[in-house]
Design an enzyme around this catalytic site. Structure first.
Site, PDB file in Angstrom:
ATOM      1  N   GLY A 165      21.275  47.073  15.239  1.00 33.02           N
ATOM      2  CA  GLY A 165      22.500  46.551  14.665  1.00 33.02           C
ATOM      3  C   GLY A 165      22.246  45.257  13.920  1.00 33.02           C
ATOM      4  O   GLY A 165      21.156  45.016  13.398  1.00 33.02           O
ATOM      5  N   SER A 166      23.261  44.414  13.888  1.00 34.31           N
ATOM      6  CA  SER A 166      23.201  43.184  13.106  1.00 34.31           C
ATOM      7  C   SER A 166      22.327  42.133  13.778  1.00 34.31           C
ATOM      8  O   SER A 166      22.140  42.144  14.996  1.00 34.31           O
ATOM      9  CB  SER A 166      24.609  42.618  12.908  1.00 34.31           C
ATOM     10  OG  SER A 166      25.119  42.104  14.129  1.00 34.31           O
ATOM     11  N   CYS A 192      19.967  50.266   7.026  1.00 31.46           N
ATOM     12  CA  CYS A 192      19.242  49.007   7.196  1.00 31.46           C
ATOM     13  C   CYS A 192      18.025  48.922   6.286  1.00 31.46           C
ATOM     14  O   CYS A 192      17.609  47.833   5.911  1.00 31.46           O
ATOM     15  CB  CYS A 192      18.838  48.826   8.656  1.00 31.46           C
ATOM     16  SG  CYS A 192      17.937  50.226   9.344  1.00 31.46           S
ATOM     17  N   GLU A 236      16.063  46.435  16.436  1.00 32.42           N
ATOM     18  CA  GLU A 236      15.952  46.905  15.053  1.00 32.42           C
ATOM     19  C   GLU A 236      17.157  46.327  14.330  1.00 32.42           C
ATOM     20  O   GLU A 236      18.283  46.743  14.562  1.00 32.42           O
ATOM     21  CB  GLU A 236      15.926  48.434  14.996  1.00 32.42           C
ATOM     22  CG  GLU A 236      15.289  48.969  13.722  1.00 32.42           C
ATOM     23  CD  GLU A 236      16.279  49.209  12.613  1.00 32.42           C
ATOM     24  OE1 GLU A 236      16.502  48.266  11.819  1.00 32.42           O
ATOM     25  OE2 GLU A 236      16.822  50.308  12.539  1.00 32.42           O
ATOM     26  N   LYS A 282      25.261  53.110  25.147  1.00 34.17           N
ATOM     27  CA  LYS A 282      26.519  52.657  24.558  1.00 34.17           C
ATOM     28  C   LYS A 282      26.519  53.003  23.074  1.00 34.17           C
ATOM     29  O   LYS A 282      25.871  52.352  22.264  1.00 34.17           O
ATOM     30  CB  LYS A 282      26.709  51.152  24.725  1.00 34.17           C
ATOM     31  CG  LYS A 282      28.014  50.648  24.089  1.00 34.17           C
ATOM     32  CD  LYS A 282      27.879  49.245  23.564  1.00 34.17           C
ATOM     33  CE  LYS A 282      29.079  48.815  22.726  1.00 34.17           C
ATOM     34  NZ  LYS A 282      29.292  49.629  21.518  1.00 34.17           N
ATOM     35  N   GLU A 291      21.897  40.631   3.490  1.00 30.50           N
ATOM     36  CA  GLU A 291      22.138  42.071   3.619  1.00 30.50           C
ATOM     37  C   GLU A 291      23.619  42.353   3.382  1.00 30.50           C
ATOM     38  O   GLU A 291      24.485  41.841   4.087  1.00 30.50           O
ATOM     39  CB  GLU A 291      21.724  42.552   5.001  1.00 30.50           C
ATOM     40  CG  GLU A 291      21.868  44.058   5.176  1.00 30.50           C
ATOM     41  CD  GLU A 291      21.352  44.534   6.521  1.00 30.50           C
ATOM     42  OE1 GLU A 291      20.674  45.573   6.558  1.00 30.50           O
ATOM     43  OE2 GLU A 291      21.633  43.872   7.540  1.00 30.50           O
ATOM     44  N   GLY A 293      22.138  41.131  17.682  1.00 29.35           N
ATOM     45  CA  GLY A 293      20.796  41.286  18.237  1.00 29.35           C
ATOM     46  C   GLY A 293      20.271  40.011  18.859  1.00 29.35           C
ATOM     47  O   GLY A 293      19.604  40.031  19.907  1.00 29.35           O
TER      48      GLY A 293
END
Length: 487
Positions: free
Chosen positions: A230-231, A286, A252, A177, A385, A235
């Site tokens: 992703g975030s 990231c 990650e 995806k 972040e 996650g």
């Protein structure tokens, strides 16, 4: 305008069952360049079924046979390099030079895992040293099975390569995806799969958003492992879904990485590395070293050097080779970053450089490259972040303070240490809680070295041999001496 209303399932393009459509925008012109399906759980169902049917034949191929297909992906991406660089810049907003680095990274990744796939054959059935007489054991590595791969929007074709290449090398089949924000470059993977005659069902590409595809994929009973980049918010939802079925996850996630500049560093050289660590891809990375920790003895000359370099950055059309920094990838991400800048205004942060120091282009989702100094450690901008071109700085009096401040974070993805003494830089680096630490260098990300973080930055590692291991299960056959290796 392109219409991506089909899914790539079992080596065929089939109509999506999703009724919703999402717009894909050029972040520089702010115009709609495509529509993509939001996807549907029925699409996921069909893709997983295709991957499960393909698994038995794919996993029994030798690693050398699978390596041929991985080389095919690398060769096809190489042939398309120029067009994909421009497409990535158009869809993502990053400048051409950065998009070129991305493509080269992806190509290198497929070639690297082709090599590991070949080497995997020799590892199968290796004897294990035992102390018990009359007993032997052999070790095998089996593919995890069908894997769900969910990638972000900031590095199209790169993060998919980091997941897809080792998964295929291990003998897994995949449902991929891509981000609904940057689906155009990833569509090429399906075209390449057809071009190289990848067996049907080995790669299934399903477009959509979290509701239509992401969540159904994470909780599907036919998925043996989920790999997500992703975030942290998403996650954690992926992890909860996997926990309900007790299947593996690789995550990650976020980062708030420090860059430490000691008093023996050359301010001009340090400034170059600081710039590369935060303003690459407009800060949408990231591992961005968004916390500058500088020794008080060199702080003023470093701020001056950074101000000069920030002023020299050319913000503009990512397809113009004279541009140094493009827009943020979406209006939504620009709004997120602007919200942090509003917090900075309320907190009274001191800006060395921000939007007041330059004129932004008249179009595009731009945010001015920003540097705040003497940021309190309680500030949201220091601790959270931001995912934009915003650098927060603090000065310290000694090495011990620098290490303590660097480690005072809930994240631990990456870090950089700058010192004129290589041994000192290494000593500091060994004390930092992060997965990748650069010493007197820009952020070099290599296929051979692992990628992943400590603490809330994720679970597991991508790249290197660890990336392959993430898609393998370890099996031992144990029995009387002489049982032998049936292969």
């Amino acid at each position: 305008m392109q219409r991506l209303d089909q899914q790539f399932i079992n080596n065929h393009w089939v109509a999506s069952r999703g009724e919703r459509r999402l717009t894909v925008t050029n972040p520089y012109t702010e115009t709609v360049i495509a529509e993509v399906t939001a996807g549907d759980p029925a699409d996921v169902e069909a893709a997983v079924a295709a991957a499960r049917r393909a698994l038995p034949a794919w996993q029994v191929l030798s690693g050398a046979q699978r390596a041929t297909y991985l080389e095919g992906f690398a060769d096809a991406l190489t042939r398309r390099r120029d067009e994909l660089v421009r497409l990535s810049s158009t869809n993502n907003g990053k400048v051409l030079a950065e998009a070129g680095i991305d493509l080269d990274d992806a190509i290198a990744c497929y070639r690297y895992y082709a090599g590991l796939a070949r080497a995997l054959d020799a590892r199968q059935g290796r004897p294990v040293a035992l102390e018990m007489e009359g007993v032997e054991a052999r070790c095998y590595h089996d593919p995890v099975g069908v894997v769900g791969l969910i990638t972000p929007w900031n590095f199209p074709l790169v993060t998919s390569a980091w997941k897809l290449a080792p998964a295929l090398a291990a003998g897994c089949t995949a449902v991929l995806k891509p981000s609904e924000v940057t689906p155009l470059p990833e569509r090429t993977l399906a075209e390449i799969a057809q071009e190289i005659d990848l067996p049907a069902g080995v790669l299934n590409l399903v477009f959509g958003d979290g509701e239509g595809v992401g969540a159904p994929l994470a909780r599907h009973p036919g998925i043996d492992k989920v790999s997500f980049t992703g975030s942290n918010r998403v996650g954690e939802a992926v992890m909860r879904a996997a926990a309900e079925r007790t299947v593996g996850v690789s995550l990650e996630l976020g980062g708030k990485s420090p860059i430490i500049v000691m008093e023996d560093a050359d301010p001009d050289q340090a400034a170059d590395w600081v710039m590369a660590g935060i303003y690459f891809n407009a800060g949408q990375i990231c591992s961005a070293t968004s916390r500058l920790i500088v020794h008080e003895a060199v702080a003023e000359p470093l701020y001056a050097a950074l101000a000069k370099r920030i002023d020299a950055l050319v913000l503009g059309d990512p397809l113009d080779e004279s541009s140094d920094m493009g827009p943020l990838t979406s209006a939504r991400q620009r709004e997120n970053v602007l919200n942090y800048l509003a917090v900075a205004e309320r907190e009274g942060l001191v800006a060395v450089r921000d939007a007041r120091h330059r004129e932004l282009p008249g179009q595009g989702y731009f945010v001015a490259p920003t540097l705040y100094r003497d940021v309190p450690i309680e500030s949201r901008l220091w601790r959270e972040e931001i995912f934009g071109p915003v650098l927060c700085a603090r000065s310290v009096a000694n090495e011990e303070e620098a290490v303590a401040l660097a480690n005072d974070s809930e994240f631990g993805l990456a870090a950089t240490v700058i010192s004129d003494d290589p041994r000192r830089a290494s000593r500091i680096g060994r004390q930092l809680q992060a997965g990748s630490i650069w010493l007197n260098s820009e952020q070099l990300v290599l296929p051979q070295t692992g990628w992943g973080g400590f603490k809330r930055s994720g679970i597991g590692r991508e790249l290197g041999p660890w990336g392959l291991s993430a898609y393998l299960e370890v099996k031992h056959l144990i029995g009387p001496t002489g049982s032998g290796d049936e292969t």
